[in-house]
Scaffold this motif. Structure first.
Motif, PDB file in Angstrom:
ATOM      1  N   PRO A  49       0.869  -1.324   0.020  1.00 52.16           N
ATOM      2  CA  PRO A  49      -0.052   0.089  -0.040  1.00 52.16           C
ATOM      3  C   PRO A  49       0.920   1.282  -0.020  1.00 52.16           C
ATOM      4  CG  PRO A  49      -0.911  -1.542   1.628  1.00 52.16           C
ATOM      5  CD  PRO A  49       0.422  -2.029   1.043  1.00 52.16           C
ATOM      6  N   GLN A  50       1.837   1.238   0.619  1.00 51.40           N
ATOM      7  CA  GLN A  50       2.842   2.306   0.679  1.00 51.40           C
ATOM      8  C   GLN A  50       3.278   2.661  -0.829  1.00 51.40           C
ATOM      9  OE1 GLN A  50       3.309  -0.291   2.720  1.00 51.40           O
ATOM     10  NE2 GLN A  50       2.353   0.632   4.248  1.00 51.40           N
ATOM     11  N   THR A  51       3.762   1.886  -1.742  1.00 49.52           N
ATOM     12  CA  THR A  51       4.105   2.088  -2.962  1.00 49.52           C
ATOM     13  C   THR A  51       2.793   2.663  -3.873  1.00 49.52           C
ATOM     14  OG1 THR A  51       5.707   0.120  -2.900  1.00 49.52           O
ATOM     15  CG2 THR A  51       4.858   1.031  -5.315  1.00 49.52           C
ATOM     16  N   ILE A  52       1.593   2.144  -3.544  1.00 51.92           N
ATOM     17  CA  ILE A  52       0.401   2.509  -4.178  1.00 51.92           C
ATOM     18  C   ILE A  52       0.298   4.091  -3.790  1.00 51.92           C
ATOM     19  CG2 ILE A  52      -2.002   2.340  -4.356  1.00 51.92           C
ATOM     20  CD1 ILE A  52      -0.569   0.089  -5.825  1.00 51.92           C
ATOM     21  N   GLN A  53       0.555   4.422  -2.707  1.00 54.19           N
ATOM     22  CA  GLN A  53       0.286   5.830  -2.173  1.00 54.19           C
ATOM     23  C   GLN A  53       1.431   6.912  -2.865  1.00 54.19           C
ATOM     24  OE1 GLN A  53      -2.115   7.180  -0.774  1.00 54.19           O
ATOM     25  NE2 GLN A  53      -1.539   9.264  -0.200  1.00 54.19           N
ATOM     26  N   LYS A  54       2.400   6.195  -3.043  1.00 53.45           N
ATOM     27  CA  LYS A  54       3.757   6.942  -3.569  1.00 53.45           C
ATOM     28  C   LYS A  54       3.469   7.232  -4.942  1.00 53.45           C
ATOM     29  CE  LYS A  54       7.411   5.188  -4.131  1.00 53.45           C
ATOM     30  NZ  LYS A  54       9.034   4.453  -4.108  1.00 53.45           N
ATOM     31  N   ASN A  55       2.750   6.228  -5.856  1.00 57.66           N
ATOM     32  CA  ASN A  55       2.382   6.399  -6.980  1.00 57.66           C
ATOM     33  C   ASN A  55       1.342   7.101  -7.396  1.00 57.66           C
ATOM     34  OD1 ASN A  55       4.681   4.297  -7.696  1.00 57.66           O
ATOM     35  ND2 ASN A  55       3.176   2.786  -8.060  1.00 57.66           N
ATOM     36  N   TYR A  56       0.360   7.152  -6.371  1.00 48.52           N
ATOM     37  CA  TYR A  56      -0.625   8.089  -6.684  1.00 48.52           C
ATOM     38  C   TYR A  56      -0.275   9.693  -6.602  1.00 48.52           C
ATOM     39  CZ  TYR A  56      -4.394  10.957  -4.730  1.00 48.52           C
ATOM     40  OH  TYR A  56      -5.461  12.024  -4.368  1.00 48.52           O
ATOM     41  N   LYS A  57       0.564   9.744  -5.640  1.00 41.24           N
ATOM     42  CA  LYS A  57       1.110  11.252  -5.376  1.00 41.24           C
ATOM     43  C   LYS A  57       1.866  11.692  -6.572  1.00 41.24           C
ATOM     44  CE  LYS A  57       1.378  11.167  -0.330  1.00 41.24           C
ATOM     45  NZ  LYS A  57       2.404  11.389   0.941  1.00 41.24           N
ATOM     46  N   ARG A  58       2.725  10.778  -7.279  1.00 43.44           N
ATOM     47  CA  ARG A  58       3.226  11.069  -8.411  1.00 43.44           C
ATOM     48  C   ARG A  58       2.194  11.506  -9.450  1.00 43.44           C
ATOM     49  NH1 ARG A  58       7.457   6.556 -10.163  1.00 43.44           N
ATOM     50  NH2 ARG A  58       7.754   8.038 -11.894  1.00 43.44           N
ATOM     51  N   LEU A  59       1.149  10.638  -9.733  1.00 40.40           N
ATOM     52  CA  LEU A  59       0.440  11.082 -10.621  1.00 40.40           C
ATOM     53  C   LEU A  59      -0.420  12.261 -10.531  1.00 40.40           C
ATOM     54  CD1 LEU A  59      -1.421  10.303 -13.181  1.00 40.40           C
ATOM     55  CD2 LEU A  59      -3.057   9.091 -11.661  1.00 40.40           C
ATOM     56  N   ILE A  60      -0.818  12.857  -9.367  1.00 44.22           N
ATOM     57  CA  ILE A  60      -1.563  14.076  -9.067  1.00 44.22           C
ATOM     58  C   ILE A  60      -0.700  15.145  -9.399  1.00 44.22           C
ATOM     59  CG2 ILE A  60      -3.355  13.090  -7.689  1.00 44.22           C
ATOM     60  CD1 ILE A  60      -1.599  14.253  -5.229  1.00 44.22           C
ATOM     61  N   GLU A  61       0.527  14.980  -9.565  1.00 53.68           N
ATOM     62  CA  GLU A  61       1.482  15.981  -9.938  1.00 53.68           C
ATOM     63  C   GLU A  61       2.154  15.957 -11.437  1.00 53.68           C
ATOM     64  OE1 GLU A  61       4.747  15.672  -7.158  1.00 53.68           O
ATOM     65  OE2 GLU A  61       3.472  16.190  -5.265  1.00 53.68           O
ATOM     66  N   HIS A  62       1.484  14.989 -12.039  1.00 60.85           N
ATOM     67  CA  HIS A  62       1.968  14.659 -13.405  1.00 60.85           C
ATOM     68  C   HIS A  62       0.836  15.282 -14.016  1.00 60.85           C
ATOM     69  CE1 HIS A  62       3.254  12.669 -16.983  1.00 60.85           C
ATOM     70  NE2 HIS A  62       4.307  12.278 -16.761  1.00 60.85           N
ATOM     71  N   GLN A  63       1.176  16.478 -14.917  1.00 59.39           N
ATOM     72  CA  GLN A  63       0.101  17.527 -15.553  1.00 59.39           C
ATOM     73  C   GLN A  63      -0.451  16.580 -16.970  1.00 59.39           C
ATOM     74  OE1 GLN A  63       1.286  21.068 -16.524  1.00 59.39           O
ATOM     75  NE2 GLN A  63       1.673  21.496 -14.179  1.00 59.39           N
ATOM     76  N   ALA A  64       0.483  16.067 -17.828  1.00 56.36           N
ATOM     77  CA  ALA A  64       0.191  15.232 -18.979  1.00 56.36           C
ATOM     78  C   ALA A  64      -0.690  14.089 -18.858  1.00 56.36           C
ATOM     79  CB  ALA A  64       1.416  14.880 -19.612  1.00 56.36           C
ATOM     80  N   ALA A  65      -0.451  13.324 -17.694  1.00 54.15           N
ATOM     81  CA  ALA A  65      -1.113  12.215 -17.277  1.00 54.15           C
ATOM     82  C   ALA A  65      -2.679  12.515 -16.828  1.00 54.15           C
ATOM     83  CB  ALA A  65      -0.467  11.374 -16.342  1.00 54.15           C
ATOM     84  N   MET A  66      -2.525  13.419 -16.028  1.00 54.79           N
ATOM     85  CA  MET A  66      -3.767  13.904 -15.356  1.00 54.79           C
ATOM     86  C   MET A  66      -4.710  14.438 -16.445  1.00 54.79           C
ATOM     87  SD  MET A  66      -4.280  13.296 -12.254  1.00 54.79           S
ATOM     88  CE  MET A  66      -5.380  14.510 -11.633  1.00 54.79           C
ATOM     89  N   LYS A  67      -4.208  15.232 -17.342  1.00 54.87           N
ATOM     90  CA  LYS A  67      -4.925  15.791 -18.695  1.00 54.87           C
ATOM     91  C   LYS A  67      -5.484  14.697 -19.460  1.00 54.87           C
ATOM     92  CE  LYS A  67      -4.728  19.001 -22.638  1.00 54.87           C
ATOM     93  NZ  LYS A  67      -5.459  17.976 -23.336  1.00 54.87           N
ATOM     94  N   TRP A  68      -4.746  13.712 -19.496  1.00 51.78           N
ATOM     95  CA  TRP A  68      -5.145  12.389 -20.725  1.00 51.78           C
ATOM     96  C   TRP A  68      -6.296  11.930 -19.709  1.00 51.78           C
ATOM     97  CZ3 TRP A  68      -5.653   7.272 -19.799  1.00 51.78           C
ATOM     98  CH2 TRP A  68      -5.843   6.572 -21.271  1.00 51.78           C
ATOM     99  N   LEU A  69      -6.276  11.524 -18.509  1.00 55.56           N
ATOM    100  CA  LEU A  69      -7.385  11.151 -17.645  1.00 55.56           C
ATOM    101  C   LEU A  69      -8.592  12.021 -17.640  1.00 55.56           C
ATOM    102  CD1 LEU A  69      -5.347   9.657 -14.901  1.00 55.56           C
ATOM    103  CD2 LEU A  69      -6.662   8.316 -16.346  1.00 55.56           C
ATOM    104  N   ARG A  70      -8.347  13.396 -17.616  1.00 56.63           N
ATOM    105  CA  ARG A  70      -9.691  14.209 -17.757  1.00 56.63           C
ATOM    106  C   ARG A  70     -10.289  14.223 -18.901  1.00 56.63           C
ATOM    107  NH1 ARG A  70      -6.161  17.658 -14.736  1.00 56.63           N
ATOM    108  NH2 ARG A  70      -5.633  18.770 -16.826  1.00 56.63           N
ATOM    109  N   ASP A  71      -9.388  14.181 -20.094  1.00 57.05           N
ATOM    110  CA  ASP A  71      -9.983  13.968 -21.465  1.00 57.05           C
ATOM    111  C   ASP A  71     -10.853  12.779 -21.603  1.00 57.05           C
ATOM    112  OD1 ASP A  71      -8.625  16.635 -22.019  1.00 57.05           O
ATOM    113  OD2 ASP A  71      -7.053  15.829 -23.000  1.00 57.05           O
ATOM    114  N   ARG A  72     -10.535  11.796 -20.822  1.00 53.90           N
ATOM    115  CA  ARG A  72     -11.338  10.626 -20.983  1.00 53.90           C
ATOM    116  C   ARG A  72     -12.414  10.580 -20.154  1.00 53.90           C
ATOM    117  NH1 ARG A  72      -9.779   5.645 -23.544  1.00 53.90           N
ATOM    118  NH2 ARG A  72     -11.558   4.842 -22.048  1.00 53.90           N
ATOM    119  N   GLY A  73     -12.444  11.743 -19.275  1.00 55.55           N
ATOM    120  CA  GLY A  73     -13.730  11.648 -18.303  1.00 55.55           C
ATOM    121  C   GLY A  73     -13.472  11.043 -16.803  1.00 55.55           C
ATOM    122  N   ILE A  74     -11.917  10.477 -16.651  1.00 54.50           N
ATOM    123  CA  ILE A  74     -11.734  10.322 -15.232  1.00 54.50           C
ATOM    124  C   ILE A  74     -11.164  11.363 -14.645  1.00 54.50           C
ATOM    125  CG2 ILE A  74     -10.051   8.704 -14.043  1.00 54.50           C
ATOM    126  CD1 ILE A  74     -12.171   7.214 -16.046  1.00 54.50           C
TER     127      ILE A  74
END
Length: 300
Positions: free
Chosen positions: A12-37
């Motif tokens: 679970p600690q790795t999952i939490q670390k990966n989550y924090k990396r994602l919310i700071e990753h602008q390109a990945a977050m934009k791709w998800l938002r464009d998909r409706g996530i």
């Protein structure tokens, strides 16, 4: 009891670390938002960023953590490899999904305790969006939403399918490019799942606007286009079971319905015995012994 977990899992600690990396990753977050996530779904499902191999390179990928045991102390990670980077997508050895070590499992994105039905989607993104739509609906609909980690061409084991009890509505995408035999991959995949689920499976098509020509129309397309979750409810209400396959029977093929016989009957009938025995026909005259068959035949 928790079954032994392979080394392909993370804690679970790795999952939490990966989550924090994602919310700071602008390109990945934009791709998800464009998909409706949206960010709320990213947090709910603890999506993250990790690395994946493309050829000899290590590139970033969006991770979907899938619980590997009931107490959620270990997770498998299914990875969508750099979907925001076109250059990586065109490189040698690129595969959109990486799921090394992830078994064929049922993955829930919405599981109310009082669920009276289950909806199975083709992919994780669709299942996430449909779960969010049900949670945000103005009416209470206790339906669990799930997908399979193995894609649309494979089905988990019977033991794993047991995690989907009761009636299961199997949804399929629309406007798929037909195969050589004219069949549609989405519908055929749904039939494969329905066969494994047996009599408790129903098959439903994703709602689609009239005249839509978009290829591979799926749940995400429908929800992002403004189709309300109530239309999914209506589609589920008219879902049909898989038609039973009838074995070939040459005798059945030879049967003729009355309508067919009448339609092909001659305009004029030649009788041997008026209104009783016709020409070019075979009649069987049967009765127990000594009941007058011979006398009746002579009379005819």
């Amino acid at each position: 009891q928790n079954e032994p977990v392979k080394r392909v899992t993370v804690n679970p600690q790795t999952i939490q670390k990966n989550y924090k990396r994602l919310i700071e990753h602008q390109a990945a977050m934009k791709w998800l938002r464009d998909r409706g996530i949206g960010a709320d779904q990213v947090e709910r499902h603890r999506l993250g960023i990790a690395t994946a191999k493309v050829g000899r390179r290590s590139v970033e990928a969006i991770t979907i953590p899938i619980p590997a045991n009931p107490d959620r102390t270990a997770y498998y990670q299914k990875k969508r490899v750099a979907p925001w980077d076109k250059a990586i997508g065109e490189s040698d050895g690129y595969q959109p999904w990486k799921q090394y070590g992830v078994p064929a499992m049922v993955y829930f994105t919405h599981k109310p305790e009082n669920a009276i039905a289950r909806w199975r989607c083709e992919g994780e993104w669709d299942a996430m969006m449909r779960g969010a739509a049900l949670r945000g609906a103005s009416f209470d609909l206790p339906v669990a939403v799930a997908t399979f980690t193995c894609g649309c061409k494979s089905v988990p084991s019977p033991e794993e399918l047991g995690r989907l009890p009761g009636t299961v509505t199997v949804w399929y995408d629309r406007n798929d490019k037909p195969l050589k035999d004219g069949k549609r991959p989405g519908e055929e995949g749904a039939k494969t799942v329905a066969k494994r689920l047996g009599e408790r499976a129903l098959i439903a098509a994703v709602p689609m606007p009239e005249g839509c020509d978009r290829s591979g129309w799926d749940v995400s397309d429908a929800l992002n286009s403004g189709i309300a979750i109530s239309l999914f409810v209506r589609a589920a209400a008219v879902a049909q079971p898989l038609p039973k396959e009838r074995k070939h029977n040459p005798l059945r093929d030879a049967l003729r319905w009355n309508d067919d016989l009448i339609a092909n009957a001659p305009d004029y009938t030649e009788f041997i015995v008026p209104d009783l025995l016709t020409e070019d026909e075979m009649f069987i005259f049967a009765a127990p012994p000594r009941t007058g068959k011979t006398l009746m035949a002579m009379t005819l």
